[in-house]
Design a protein around this motif. Sequence first.
Motif, short mmCIF file in Angstrom:
data_model
loop_
_atom_site.label_atom_id
_atom_site.label_comp_id
_atom_site.label_asym_id
_atom_site.label_seq_id
_atom_site.Cartn_x
_atom_site.Cartn_y
_atom_site.Cartn_z
N PHE A 115 0.85 -1.19 0.00
CA PHE A 115 0.00 0.00 0.00
C PHE A 115 0.89 1.24 0.00
O PHE A 115 1.87 1.31 0.73
N ASN A 169 -9.71 0.32 7.47
CA ASN A 169 -10.16 1.72 7.46
C ASN A 169 -10.76 2.11 8.82
O ASN A 169 -11.81 2.75 8.90
N GLU A 211 -4.40 -1.07 8.93
CA GLU A 211 -5.30 0.07 9.09
C GLU A 211 -5.94 0.45 7.75
O GLU A 211 -7.14 0.75 7.68
N LYS A 212 -5.15 0.42 6.69
CA LYS A 212 -5.64 0.77 5.37
C LYS A 212 -6.77 -0.17 4.93
O LYS A 212 -7.79 0.26 4.38
N LYS A 246 -3.47 6.88 9.31
CA LYS A 246 -4.60 7.79 9.16
C LYS A 246 -5.14 8.16 10.54
O LYS A 246 -5.54 9.30 10.79
N SER A 280 -0.69 -1.01 6.85
CA SER A 280 -1.40 -1.80 5.85
C SER A 280 -2.69 -2.38 6.43
O SER A 280 -3.73 -2.39 5.75
N LYS A 324 1.34 4.08 1.40
CA LYS A 324 0.90 4.87 2.55
C LYS A 324 2.01 4.86 3.59
O LYS A 324 2.45 3.79 4.01
#
Length: 317
Positions: free
Chosen positions: A25, A147, A143-144, A31, A141, A27
């Motif tokens: 990912f 979400n 968390e992505k 977030k 990853s 990122k």
Amino acid sequence: MDQNQINIFFKRFNENLRHNPISKFDKKNFKFKPTFIVALPRGASTFLQQLLISSTNIGYISNIMALFWEKPELGAMLQKKFHKNGFISSFKSQFGNTEGIFEPHEWGFFWRKWLDIKKSDQYFNKKSNINWKDLKFELISIEKILNLPLIFDTAYSNTYFDGINKHLDQPKTIFLFRSPYSVCNSICKARIIKFNKLSTFYAAKPKNFNYVKRINNPIEQIIAQVWYILEEMLESMSKINKRNYIKLKYEDFFENLNTTMEKLINFTTNDFSLISNVKDFPNFKNRNNIKFFDNRYKKEFDFFFNKYFKGFDYNKI
């Protein structure tokens, strides 16, 4: 298949996964700030996590995700697909272990891999060679995929607190305390149930375990174990900004469950869409009220508890 055969299967399965890359990912940062629980052994961290996952939308390590410790993205995807909004825990556990695919897991295999810990009964390695950058990316990853803000319940969050705080963007921390007398009693009882004797060490270890293990009297050893871990918790709490942590006591959940849950949710997710689930929770038993593990040891237990905790006021935490 028995449980040992199943464990061997997943160990081999994960060894194969290690060499099969998953698309990464793009990122670099969280977030949401992740949250770590720091607690004493037998300190009710599993119970806290079960309460939280049943009353707010939060990402966590379920039993199904934990099976894929070499490629947690796979586990996260399965959890994302099948986990239903509004899940309520069974609130059952035994020695920190839970049953049910969406019940929480402490994820020892994963943390030992990334923290460079060689044995399951080891809680701190002074020579750990930790790739914090890649560990952070693994958590991002997850968390992505989910979400959601993440929460982790692992005993290693105490012994590796400084590194976690430094390299994982100063995460949120829940310092969960429980009456030390009750914790010591619970560990004594656990040693008897698991090993049928008091002399076999059980549960998390303080950083100075090499000193603690040389204590010959098992009652004193247990009380020293709790005392030194508690000291480490208090030291960790003193090091970080107050806005990055909350402190809770196990006893708070019995004095006022609703208020305590509101405080907990406000700190972790600020998502109160599932708070109404609290009314459907069972009537929990306060495990501080369980009987003393063996009255033959009561005088000896009280002597050593006073030796370590004399002058310590739990009410002032």
